[in-house]
Design a protein around this motif. Structure first.
Motif, PDB file in Angstrom:
ATOM      1  N   LEU A  13      -9.127  -9.571  -8.823  1.00 50.16           N
ATOM      2  CA  LEU A  13      -9.309  -8.123  -8.825  1.00 50.16           C
ATOM      3  C   LEU A  13      -9.957  -7.629 -10.113  1.00 50.16           C
ATOM      4  N   VAL A  20     -10.316  -0.763  -8.479  1.00 47.34           N
ATOM      5  CA  VAL A  20      -9.265  -0.935  -7.485  1.00 47.34           C
ATOM      6  C   VAL A  20      -7.948  -0.460  -8.093  1.00 47.34           C
ATOM      7  N   VAL A  22      -3.745   0.168  -6.793  1.00 45.20           N
ATOM      8  CA  VAL A  22      -2.776  -0.085  -5.720  1.00 45.20           C
ATOM      9  C   VAL A  22      -1.533   0.755  -5.982  1.00 45.20           C
ATOM     10  N   THR A  24       2.358   2.112  -4.113  1.00 46.42           N
ATOM     11  CA  THR A  24       3.335   1.888  -3.051  1.00 46.42           C
ATOM     12  C   THR A  24       3.518   3.163  -2.239  1.00 46.42           C
ATOM     13  N   ARG A  31       1.034   0.905  -8.982  1.00 43.11           N
ATOM     14  CA  ARG A  31       1.605  -0.366  -9.419  1.00 43.11           C
ATOM     15  C   ARG A  31       0.590  -1.261 -10.117  1.00 43.11           C
ATOM     16  N   TYR A  32      -0.693  -1.021  -9.855  1.00 41.47           N
ATOM     17  CA  TYR A  32      -1.700  -1.905 -10.455  1.00 41.47           C
ATOM     18  C   TYR A  32      -3.057  -1.205 -10.452  1.00 41.47           C
ATOM     19  N   SER A  33      -3.840  -1.426 -11.508  1.00 44.43           N
ATOM     20  CA  SER A  33      -5.241  -1.011 -11.552  1.00 44.43           C
ATOM     21  C   SER A  33      -6.021  -2.103 -12.269  1.00 44.43           C
ATOM     22  N   GLY A 108     -10.634   3.557   0.931  1.00 41.77           N
ATOM     23  CA  GLY A 108      -9.338   2.913   0.746  1.00 41.77           C
ATOM     24  C   GLY A 108      -8.753   2.348   2.021  1.00 41.77           C
ATOM     25  N   LEU A 116       1.766  -0.336   1.286  1.00 46.30           N
ATOM     26  CA  LEU A 116       0.847  -0.298   0.148  1.00 46.30           C
ATOM     27  C   LEU A 116      -0.382   0.543   0.480  1.00 46.30           C
ATOM     28  N   VAL A 118      -4.308   1.040  -1.016  1.00 44.97           N
ATOM     29  CA  VAL A 118      -5.307   0.452  -1.904  1.00 44.97           C
ATOM     30  C   VAL A 118      -6.519   1.372  -1.937  1.00 44.97           C
TER      31      VAL A 118
END
Length: 331
Positions: A13, A20, A22, A24, A31-33, A108, A116, A118
């Motif tokens: 990623l 990108v 993500v 929840t 939760r994530y980039s 997305g 999730l 995205v």
């Protein structure tokens, strides 16, 4: 549920050239980039804790914020679903940590079973800038900065593509006395005159109207017709008066006037080609009889004197508009 991608997935990623992020569901907690996302936003990782905060803080325009919320929050996060739902492409403007505005193409996925969301963004700032530069090159007159013929055609398509038919007037202008200016003072002065005329014409019209240069010393105006056709008299008179004002340059003052031919869509013309053709015919007639005035096109045959007459020989009239919007001396 704590979302932590494994090391390999994270490396993949982070290597992607698109942003990108993500979150929840249904709490919209980020939760994530990846690196591209943090670079696009110009913010350190973890700056935004939720997607709602991200939309509220980073998006520039309220309309785009509302559209994002509609697609993500209302349409998807609050809806039970199965499998994968796709968020369609949306073009958004994002203000980064450095204050610069960047344009991104956003889309997305919703993974319902995994709960999730995205989001994927591709920075298209340079593409948009290049597109605008191309549009300026293709649709604008390089000397005056107003629309050229291609720009007129583009504006016409936009003006006539709506669900309701708009009533449009096209005024074709030809400068009287322009050639002697070029011959006497040179082309640099002539160019300055053309630029001045273009600026004056833009002062007359509304933002929704178009001023264009058709070539040489010919200009055109595509206008929404007022509710009362008689108001077109005032518009034509203002144009004649404004163009006829002395043009003061650095070391000299020059004078030009304008003659105009006009035609109305859809009463007098079925399309842009016919609209321009008939405005040009009216312009030709007024320049023969009296320069510095205007004339409306009407259904015609050419009489012995070459004047515009209707098929039965009498002046043809639109409701509220005669053969000429302004009586022409000698008619």
């Amino acid at each position: 549920m704590k979302f932590l991608p494994d090391a390999l997935f994270t490396r993949i990623l982070d290597a992607l050239p698109v942003a990108v992020v993500v979150a929840t569901m249904p709490d919209a907690r980020i939760r994530y980039s990846n690196h591209a996302f943090d670079s696009l936003l110009g913010r350190p990782s973890g700056r935004f804790r939720s997607a709602r905060q991200l939309i509220a803080s980073a998006c520039v325009h309220e309309r785009q914020k509302a559209l994002l919320r509609q697609h993500w929050d209302v349409s998807l996060w609050r809806r039970d679903g199965e499998g994968v739902s796709v968020v369609p492409d949306i073009e958004i403007d994002i203000r980064g940590g450095d204050g610069q505005v960047r344009t991104a193409l956003h889309c997305g996925l919703i993974l319902h079973e995994q709960k999730l969301a995205v989001a994927i963004c591709k920075d298209i700032t340079r593409l948009k800038r290049d597109s605008l530069l191309f549009k300026e090159f293709a649709f604008l007159d390089p000397l005056t900065g107003i629309a050229n013929r291609r720009g007129l055609e583009e504006h016409w398509r936009d003006a006539t593509s709506g669900p309701q038919q708009r009533r449009l007037a096209f005024l074709m202008l030809d400068l009287d006395g322009f050639k002697p200016i070029n011959d006497t003072h040179g082309h640099l002065v002539g160019d300055a005159v053309l630029c001045t005329v273009a600026k004056r014409l833009k002062r007359v019209v509304r933002d929704s109207d178009l001023v264009c240069r058709l070539g040489g010393d010919e200009f055109g105006l595509l206008l929404d017709v007022p509710g009362k056709l008689e108001r077109m008299d005032d518009i034509c008179q203002r144009i004649v008066d404004l163009v006829g004002e002395p043009i003061v340059l650095a070391d000299r003052t020059v004078h030009v006037t304008t003659s105009m031919g006009a035609c109305i869509y859809p009463e007098q013309a079925a399309d842009l080609h016919q609209l321009l053709q008939r405005a040009d015919l009216a312009l030709y007639e007024i320049k023969k009889s009296r320069k510095g005035q205007w004339r409306w096109w009407a259904p015609t045959r050419e009489g012995a004197a070459g004047r515009l007459v209707s098929k039965d020989g009498a002046p043809s009239r639109l409701p509220g508009v005669g053969l000429s919007a302004r009586p022409v001396p000698g008619d």
